[in-house]
Design an enzyme around this catalytic site. Sequence first.
Site, mmCIF file in Angstrom:
data_model
loop_
_atom_site.group_PDB
_atom_site.id
_atom_site.type_symbol
_atom_site.label_atom_id
_atom_site.label_comp_id
_atom_site.label_asym_id
_atom_site.label_seq_id
_atom_site.Cartn_x
_atom_site.Cartn_y
_atom_site.Cartn_z
ATOM 1 N N GLY A 12 0.553 -1.017 -0.054
ATOM 2 C CA GLY A 12 0.432 0.010 -0.038
ATOM 3 C C GLY A 12 0.723 0.789 -0.059
ATOM 4 N N MET A 90 -3.798 -6.418 -6.788
ATOM 5 C CA MET A 90 -2.907 -7.450 -7.699
ATOM 6 C C MET A 90 -4.037 -8.863 -8.001
ATOM 7 S SD MET A 90 -0.311 -6.725 -6.720
ATOM 8 C CE MET A 90 0.926 -7.767 -7.630
ATOM 9 N N ASN A 107 -5.755 2.783 -12.715
ATOM 10 C CA ASN A 107 -4.279 1.554 -12.260
ATOM 11 C C ASN A 107 -3.523 2.247 -12.791
ATOM 12 O OD1 ASN A 107 -3.688 -0.829 -11.418
ATOM 13 N ND2 ASN A 107 -3.130 -1.152 -13.653
ATOM 14 N N HIS A 109 1.081 0.551 -13.301
ATOM 15 C CA HIS A 109 1.588 -0.106 -13.884
ATOM 16 C C HIS A 109 2.888 0.362 -13.766
ATOM 17 C CE1 HIS A 109 2.611 -3.711 -15.609
ATOM 18 N NE2 HIS A 109 3.241 -3.314 -16.364
ATOM 19 N N ASP A 141 -9.824 -1.209 -18.920
ATOM 20 C CA ASP A 141 -10.600 -1.717 -19.505
ATOM 21 C C ASP A 141 -10.421 -3.029 -19.045
ATOM 22 O OD1 ASP A 141 -8.523 -2.668 -20.631
ATOM 23 O OD2 ASP A 141 -8.828 -1.374 -22.541
ATOM 24 N N GLU A 142 -11.092 -4.462 -20.208
ATOM 25 C CA GLU A 142 -11.518 -5.325 -20.244
ATOM 26 C C GLU A 142 -10.157 -5.939 -20.062
ATOM 27 O OE1 GLU A 142 -13.991 -4.328 -23.492
ATOM 28 O OE2 GLU A 142 -13.187 -3.103 -21.542
HETATM 29 C C1 GRF Z 1 2.938 -1.013 -7.523
HETATM 30 O O1 GRF Z 1 5.038 -1.636 -7.982
HETATM 31 C C2 GRF Z 1 2.428 -0.849 -8.969
HETATM 32 O O2 GRF Z 1 2.597 -0.746 -9.565
HETATM 33 C C3 GRF Z 1 2.144 -2.589 -8.712
HETATM 34 O O3 GRF Z 1 1.726 -3.137 -7.600
HETATM 35 C C4 GRF Z 1 2.903 -2.314 -6.495
HETATM 36 C C5 GRF Z 1 2.117 -2.183 -5.203
HETATM 37 O O4 GRF Z 1 3.020 -1.580 -4.592
HETATM 38 N N1 GRF Z 1 0.962 -2.805 -9.744
HETATM 39 P P1 GRF Z 1 1.782 -0.968 -3.383
HETATM 40 O O5 GRF Z 1 1.600 -1.708 -2.461
HETATM 41 O O6 GRF Z 1 1.364 0.249 -3.826
HETATM 42 O O7 GRF Z 1 3.237 -0.257 -2.679
#
Ligand code: GRF
Length: 200
Positions: A12, A90, A107, A109, A141-142
Amino acid sequence: MHRIAVLASGRGSNFQALIDAVQFGAIPDAALYLITDNPRAYAIQRAQSAGIPHSLVDFSAFATRQEFEQALLREMQRVSADLYVLAGYMRILGADTVHAFPGRIINIHPALLPAFPGLHAQQKALQYGVKVSGCTVHFVDEGMDTGPIILQRCVPVLDGDDEETLAARILKEEHVALPEAVRLYCEGRLELVGRTVRIR
Ligand code: GRF
């Protein structure tokens, strides 16, 4: 007041970046909420320390993925946020969930999409041998990390990097990009033209 629901499954730190941005006024007039699928997510502690309400839709408590997805959708509807932010969430959102909130789910990434979608993006970038990587904030999106791109920030890939050092360098940029994208959204400055996001 903008209601922003963050979906996080673990550490988080991106959620924390949003908490800090709201507290310091970088995202004005916003109220955060946390939804997690994992009872052990450290994000829950972060919510509690900051006095942010949270709810748990525990993936392991459901017999099927579909039942979990329906419960998550109901919870998202109950929370009734203006914007849903996947920040280290996740799992892939089901198509029904994505369609329930058109243009209202984003999101983060840890790669420069469309390169290296999916899990272990930093490792894939290293293995490929790219010289630059970074992070992408995009509408959901999907597909898997395929939606319209809002913001990207890049970092160099250095000789001697391993997954951990590269991920840490990218993460710093995530913590800038995500609050910035949420601020732009709240200010009503994101406009979708085809699959291109214009920032007004
Ligand atoms: C981040 O690198 C995010 O981009 C990816 O998962 C990681 C999550 O980190 N999807 P956190 O839980 O926000 O510390």
